[in-house]
Design a protein around this motif. Structure first.
Motif, PDB file in Angstrom:
ATOM      1  N   GLU A  62       0.959  -1.147  -0.091  1.00 57.06           N
ATOM      2  CA  GLU A  62       0.057  -0.037  -0.027  1.00 57.06           C
ATOM      3  C   GLU A  62       0.865   1.426  -0.016  1.00 57.06           C
ATOM      4  N   GLN A  63       1.897   1.246   0.818  1.00 60.37           N
ATOM      5  CA  GLN A  63       2.915   2.370   0.884  1.00 60.37           C
ATOM      6  C   GLN A  63       3.242   2.411  -0.576  1.00 60.37           C
ATOM      7  N   VAL A  64       3.934   1.391  -1.073  1.00 58.76           N
ATOM      8  CA  VAL A  64       4.740   1.598  -2.475  1.00 58.76           C
ATOM      9  C   VAL A  64       3.791   2.243  -3.317  1.00 58.76           C
ATOM     10  N   ARG A  65       2.513   1.732  -3.348  1.00 59.13           N
ATOM     11  CA  ARG A  65       1.618   2.363  -4.532  1.00 59.13           C
ATOM     12  C   ARG A  65       1.463   3.755  -4.207  1.00 59.13           C
ATOM     13  N   ARG A  66       1.281   4.243  -2.884  1.00 57.06           N
ATOM     14  CA  ARG A  66       0.899   5.570  -2.493  1.00 57.06           C
ATOM     15  C   ARG A  66       2.296   6.395  -2.965  1.00 57.06           C
ATOM     16  N   MET A  67       3.513   5.965  -2.678  1.00 58.20           N
ATOM     17  CA  MET A  67       4.923   6.622  -3.304  1.00 58.20           C
ATOM     18  C   MET A  67       4.555   6.691  -4.552  1.00 58.20           C
ATOM     19  N   ILE A  68       4.271   5.806  -5.379  1.00 60.70           N
ATOM     20  CA  ILE A  68       4.351   5.941  -6.890  1.00 60.70           C
ATOM     21  C   ILE A  68       3.406   6.745  -7.124  1.00 60.70           C
ATOM     22  N   ALA A  69       2.252   6.952  -6.668  1.00 57.69           N
ATOM     23  CA  ALA A  69       1.042   7.563  -7.253  1.00 57.69           C
ATOM     24  C   ALA A  69       1.540   9.281  -6.853  1.00 57.69           C
ATOM     25  N   GLN A  70       2.356   9.283  -5.721  1.00 55.97           N
ATOM     26  CA  GLN A  70       2.465  10.775  -5.109  1.00 55.97           C
ATOM     27  C   GLN A  70       3.644  11.376  -5.919  1.00 55.97           C
ATOM     28  N   ASN A  71       4.890  10.446  -5.835  1.00 53.82           N
ATOM     29  CA  ASN A  71       6.009  10.939  -6.783  1.00 53.82           C
ATOM     30  C   ASN A  71       5.971  10.915  -8.410  1.00 53.82           C
ATOM     31  N   CYS A  72       5.574   9.875  -8.875  1.00 57.12           N
ATOM     32  CA  CYS A  72       5.393   9.769 -10.544  1.00 57.12           C
ATOM     33  C   CYS A  72       4.885  10.823 -10.997  1.00 57.12           C
TER      34      CYS A  72
END
Lengths: 245, 245, 245, 245
Positions: free
Chosen positions: B186-196
């Motif tokens: 879930e965190q990884v998904r959030r990081m991708i969504a926020q940063n890409c």
């Protein structure tokens, strides 16, 4: 070296050369790129994709070679000097690959430098890893095959030249390289003989020889796969080479 | 995020998930290890070789994860924190793989830690390379599949458990991990969504997803090949696992 | 720990604390910055130059802390976890220094981030070097004074607050930090006690304590020198802080 | 280069040389080591401590020089070649410092290699930092003074030779070095002229020139402080040089 050491080194090199032969045979056996060349079916686009990936990993060769000397603290002066000297000699060789690619008829303004293919990047990553960690001698296993590969690949180069009707000036990477590398190969051999003192040293060199050549084989496979995409006009990154049809 | 961005992120993830599915299918299709598990023919030695290589690359996961934060200078505080926090959580997980291997019945004094197999070392090298160079976001492509792989591999884990008659306490790496990783995923998904933010960002993540999963597939193939050597009593490095027959 | 070990650790810490005291005394004795503060003569520009350099080295603290864990291979899991956890906690602290600087009355649009002063860069370089090479425990010598410096510098901070008539919300770096760091200081002490096993370990920690504190002293001297240039309108890099006069 | 560029380069070098002169003057003005030499009061122990620290940082010179080439991706081939070539030439020079130290009369079996003094380690750390990060040209600022320092230090070397009654064969580091370095100095100058294109480039070189020379000055101060400890028989690390009294 005493007679004993000479004998030992000779038998060690015999083992290494056997592995080398086996590794090349494995690579040849599974390589669609090699097969295509041997059957006289290579076209300029395939050769160009190969040259592009050659450019990509060659760009890093001087750097990862020098890195061995940067991080190795417990090695002799002669090996250190070899690392930096060899790096000096390798510097800029990637431009020969670009030159040869352009000489195939690609207009300079059409040239793009896409990122390396995944298998090429895996090779590059491995060479830095080998250079940055573990036994500082082990990168010699890569140099051992890279600098003496001409026995194995010269027939292929000749076949490419014949098939694509290239002049020597269009194959600078391989031809100029093959002359430079005779010297290097001798130096690499001397470095191995002088510095490998334990079973572990020889084993580490052998392992990098096998692994890096296998990763090169993977790169060659991926070059072929990219070429197939290119033919089907599905290549996302190397489409600009379609001009060479 | 605005509605537009949510839509975009959703469609980006849809592309990513399609690649993920395709990558797993490719891996499954060619994997002799997977086939052996599915057919209920895995034995303890094969599982142990796999655990040993899992130990080897897992040993580096926290380190290369933290390396992203060490070298990335132009990223936001939340991504930096994620890198270090995630590294904290991954620290020591390799010991679960060792524990599970010993629980198969290997006496502690028989345990050896041979060097990683070549394909495992290529995976390790690639993960450091990805972490040390290029787009600092791209390692998320590895985390993306690594933390959400349980959909794909849980049926295999269940089959291994059944075939080898293992208790959950003998499969701590996979079972404990699968719980920890739901959160991580879930965190990884959030990081991708926020940063890409750019096409290139998404593309870089996608590329590392595919490449690292392919290198993992290569590792699995080599695990199987080493197992075959072990069966023929020809394994130079993993012979100690022969005790588990 | 056995009673013997506790005794030993206590006497080791006594030696360390004596060095710490001596190092701070040396720093205080030669510091024009300290003297200026103590005499109630600090002005906003001097404090701002100090905050700017604090920003500069703090920007790297989480990174070089994590680097210890990235490169240390032979340390226990608890020390590794500490490295990554501590890095997580330090992430973003540099923004507090910027915030405090802006709160002095500098308009946001006037803010520049010049390169670190040479002595600040020498400190940053040393902390990366210590983190990247040698005994992986030795960076604890930096944390040891950095996390427990409030005994020594709190009187200075109070004096700055009084002289410049600042509110606590304008001194977030030092005040918030002093609370966070009580915990850290305890953890650092525990890490040293648990991990330093040999004379060499204790000596390496002590040496980094002294050297890094001395380099911090050099930075403080250079902050003062830059302030003098600023007053004479000769500062090439920090001129924008002249607005705070 | 066009006439304009030559003019510009000439005026740039004039600025650089002015800074160089100023930096050396500052170093001389505060250096107790220099004063002791000039007054003919140097003894073998002081010279030996200096040689030991010279050994320590010289050991890293080839490595950090090569590191520039390893990490710099956007520089021309001629600068890359220079980095690796210069590294080759610097390799092993630290042994000259050891040789000269032994030639003072220290029995080989008495030789110890203590860790570098803190100020020496700060210099080493800074040179790696400069080589690893920031403008890849900036390490030229260190080479610029290091390779052309003989104008400034030759009178000191002559005085040391005279005071300690040394033969040229006992001063290989400085004498051999001064010949090698004439060539290097010329190359360094050419590299700066060819590669520094922007104000920032020249400024970065200038800054490293000043900072590294100041750190060298700090090292010289600490050499003197260690010598004073040695005289009082309080040196923890260089006590073995007491034999040279």
């Amino acid at each position: 070296m005493s007679t004993d050491e000479v004998v030992t080194a000779a038998s060690r090199f015999a083992v290494l050369d056997k592995k080398l032969k086996k590794s090349w045979e494995d690579l040849f056996a599974r390589s669609r790129l090699v097969k295509t060349i041997q059957e006289g079916r290579i076209d300029k686009r395939l050769y160009a994709v190969y040259l592009m990936e050659t450019y990509q990993y060659t760009l890093h060769n001087a750097r990862n070679q020098a890195l061995v000397g940067v991080r190795a603290l417990d090695v002799g002066v002669s090996y250190l000097k070899f690392c930096f000297e060899h790096a000096t000699e390798e510097t800029g060789h990637e431009h020969m690959a670009l030159h040869d690619m352009l000489s195939l008829g690609l207009p300079k303004e059409a040239l793009e430098i896409p990122p390396p293919l995944p298998a090429t990047e895996a090779l590059i990553a491995y060479l830095y890893w080998v250079s940055a960690t573990g036994n500082p001698l082990r990168r010699l296993g890569y140099s051992y095959w890279a600098e003496s590969s001409y026995d194995y690949i010269m027939p292929l180069i000749d076949k490419v030249r014949e098939t694509l009707e290239l002049k020597p000036a269009q194959m600078t990477f391989f031809i100029a390289h093959s002359k430079i590398d005779e010297d290097h190969a001798e130096q690499v051999r001397r470095m191995i003989a002088q510095n490998c003192k334990t079973d572990q040293d020889w084993h580490d060199v052998e392992r990098v020889l096998e692994t890096s050549l296998r990763l090169m084989g993977n790169m060659m496979e991926e070059v072929f796969a990219e070429y197939e995409l290119l033919r089907k006009e599905q290549s996302a990154t190397h489409a600009f080479l379609g001009l060479l049809k």
